[in-house]
Design a protein around this motif. Structure first.
Motif, PDB file in Angstrom:
ATOM      1  N   THR A   1     -18.435  -4.309  -3.618  1.00 17.68           N
ATOM      2  CA  THR A   1     -19.680  -3.668  -3.674  1.00 17.68           C
ATOM      3  C   THR A   1     -20.680  -4.363  -2.181  1.00 17.68           C
ATOM      4  O   THR A   1     -20.139  -5.426  -1.955  1.00 17.68           O
ATOM      5  N   THR A   2     -21.365  -3.647  -1.681  1.00 21.59           N
ATOM      6  CA  THR A   2     -22.234  -4.234  -0.482  1.00 21.59           C
ATOM      7  C   THR A   2     -23.056  -5.145  -0.821  1.00 21.59           C
ATOM      8  O   THR A   2     -23.456  -5.429  -1.931  1.00 21.59           O
ATOM      9  N   VAL A   3     -23.669  -5.691   0.167  1.00 21.17           N
ATOM     10  CA  VAL A   3     -24.518  -6.893   0.003  1.00 21.17           C
ATOM     11  C   VAL A   3     -25.971  -6.459  -0.551  1.00 21.17           C
ATOM     12  O   VAL A   3     -26.316  -6.875  -1.611  1.00 21.17           O
TER      13      VAL A   3
ATOM     14  N   LEU B   1     -19.710 -15.993  -6.646  1.00 17.97           N
ATOM     15  CA  LEU B   1     -20.008 -16.359  -5.244  1.00 17.97           C
ATOM     16  C   LEU B   1     -19.005 -17.120  -4.702  1.00 17.97           C
ATOM     17  O   LEU B   1     -18.944 -18.414  -4.888  1.00 17.97           O
ATOM     18  N   GLY B   2     -17.926 -16.685  -4.112  1.00 16.97           N
ATOM     19  CA  GLY B   2     -16.863 -17.691  -3.599  1.00 16.97           C
ATOM     20  C   GLY B   2     -16.275 -16.925  -1.968  1.00 16.97           C
ATOM     21  O   GLY B   2     -16.860 -15.881  -1.617  1.00 16.97           O
TER      22      GLY B   2
ATOM     23  N   GLU C   1     -28.946 -18.788   2.007  1.00 18.20           N
ATOM     24  CA  GLU C   1     -29.971 -17.839   2.505  1.00 18.20           C
ATOM     25  C   GLU C   1     -30.157 -16.997   1.317  1.00 18.20           C
ATOM     26  O   GLU C   1     -31.134 -15.970   1.463  1.00 18.20           O
ATOM     27  N   MET C   2     -29.429 -16.981   0.283  1.00 15.60           N
ATOM     28  CA  MET C   2     -29.655 -15.945  -0.683  1.00 15.60           C
ATOM     29  C   MET C   2     -30.669 -16.348  -1.662  1.00 15.60           C
ATOM     30  O   MET C   2     -31.117 -17.441  -1.822  1.00 15.60           O
TER      31      MET C   2
ATOM     32  N   ALA D   1     -24.403 -27.730  -1.039  1.00 16.47           N
ATOM     33  CA  ALA D   1     -25.077 -26.796  -0.397  1.00 16.47           C
ATOM     34  C   ALA D   1     -25.907 -25.792  -1.344  1.00 16.47           C
ATOM     35  O   ALA D   1     -26.879 -25.314  -1.119  1.00 16.47           O
ATOM     36  N   SER D   2     -25.261 -25.654  -2.693  1.00 16.86           N
ATOM     37  CA  SER D   2     -25.845 -24.654  -3.426  1.00 16.86           C
ATOM     38  C   SER D   2     -27.215 -25.353  -4.261  1.00 16.86           C
ATOM     39  O   SER D   2     -27.229 -26.595  -4.646  1.00 16.86           O
ATOM     40  N   PRO D   3     -28.261 -24.323  -4.426  1.00 19.85           N
ATOM     41  CA  PRO D   3     -29.398 -25.006  -5.136  1.00 19.85           C
ATOM     42  C   PRO D   3     -29.206 -24.937  -6.496  1.00 19.85           C
ATOM     43  O   PRO D   3     -30.049 -25.320  -6.935  1.00 19.85           O
ATOM     44  N   VAL D   4     -28.126 -24.311  -7.149  1.00 20.91           N
ATOM     45  CA  VAL D   4     -27.986 -24.079  -8.524  1.00 20.91           C
ATOM     46  C   VAL D   4     -26.516 -24.883  -8.883  1.00 20.91           C
ATOM     47  O   VAL D   4     -25.815 -24.929  -7.998  1.00 20.91           O
TER      48      VAL D   4
END
Length: 295
Positions: A54-56, A80-81, A94-95, A128-131
């Motif tokens: 699947t695309t961004v 997300l990996g 950036e997500m 780095a992850s905010p969650v």
């Protein structure tokens, strides 16, 4: 303990039309079907969601759609990996993760890092992850096992909340369960090992089959978590015939065919996957019809 991610998480398929476009009407049916069946949270863009093809733009739109069409307002875990750590850190920073309660992050694949490399990768990603981050160990796809010692080291990091264990190694699961922090979640990554892993101290499953049979899966998992293993086993035994068909020609080929039998979505997948063969379709159709009578 993070109770948002106990019980049954469904690794959502991404429905496609016959032309290969994301089918949002079918996705809406799937969200309602699984919510009504009692699942506890959604996993978006995992392997079962065909995240590699699947695309961004599609990923962003599917996540938005799930967030806005979540009938029971269930928690959302996002897949997300990757095997390029700097690129992955840039991506997570950036997500737009609005509405995402945690990330499911598969171990780096193909480049075969050492256990220390796996530790440093996940450490950097968790910082780095905010969650919160859930580890995902699936050595049949990554060609590298995240062993118990490394998992337990990572369990001490503040932003890592658990592991989806799809190694199939119950001894390894027992080692994790016996030494992990109390609030660290051990989650089954194999539908058929849900009960054994719960018996060791696991807190649930991220399931493929729950796309099609959420009620039966919830019956099995909730009863196992309550300690009623007799009832849980009966649900598991009912799934034994269907389970190998689901993976016979690859995931999510089988489960999409089961969903087609239920009228939820087409069996369309993206290359290099192809739809189920006629022989497999017949086996899945016959088995799903039997399970509909008891699910």
């Amino acid at each position: 303990m993070n109770t948002k991610f106990t019980g049954v998480g469904v690794a959502l398929v991404t429905p496609f039309t016959a032309k290969g476009e994301v089918d949002y009407d079918a996705l809406d049916r799937l969200l309602r079907h699984t919510a009504e069946g009692g699942v506890d949270y959604y996993v978006v863009h995992g392997t079962t969601g065909e995240s590699v093809t699947t695309t961004v733009a599609e990923k962003a739109e599917v996540l938005r759609f799930v967030r806005e069409n979540n009938p029971h307002k269930l928690p959302i875990m996002y897949g997300l990996g990757g095997n390029n750590t700097p690129a992955l850190l840039k991506k997570v920073k950036e997500m737009d993760l609005e509405g995402v309660d945690a990330i499911l992050s598969v171990s780096p694949y193909y480049n075969l890092p050492t256990q220390e490399g796996l530790y440093q990768h996940y450490k950097a990603f968790s910082e780095a992850s905010p969650v919160p981050v859930m580890l995902y160990n699936v050595p049949t796809r990554t060609a590298r096992n995240l062993n118990a010692e490394t998992t337990l080291r990572l369990a001490e990091l503040p932003n890592i909340i658990g592991v989806k264990e799809a190694s199939g190694n119950l001894v390894q699961c027992a080692e994790i369960a016996s030494h992990k922090p109390q609030d660290f979640l051990l989650i089954s990554g194999d539908d058929m090992l849900t009960i054994p892993i719960i018996s060791l101290g696991g807190k649930g499953i991220i399931s493929v089959l729950a796309n099609a049979l959420p009620t039966l899966f919830q019956t099995m998992t909730r009863n196992a978590l309550k300690g009623d293993f007799d009832t849980a086993r009966q649900a598991l035994f009912a799934l034994l015939e269907l389970n190998p068909y689901i993976y016979e020609e690859g995931n999510p080929v089988g489960v999409k065919q089961a969903l087609k039998c239920l009228g939820i979505c087409e069996n369309s997948v993206r290359l290099p996957l192809v739809p189920a063969s006629s022989k497999l379709c017949e086996k899945i159709e016959a088995t799903v019809q039997k399970l509909k009578a008891i699910a």
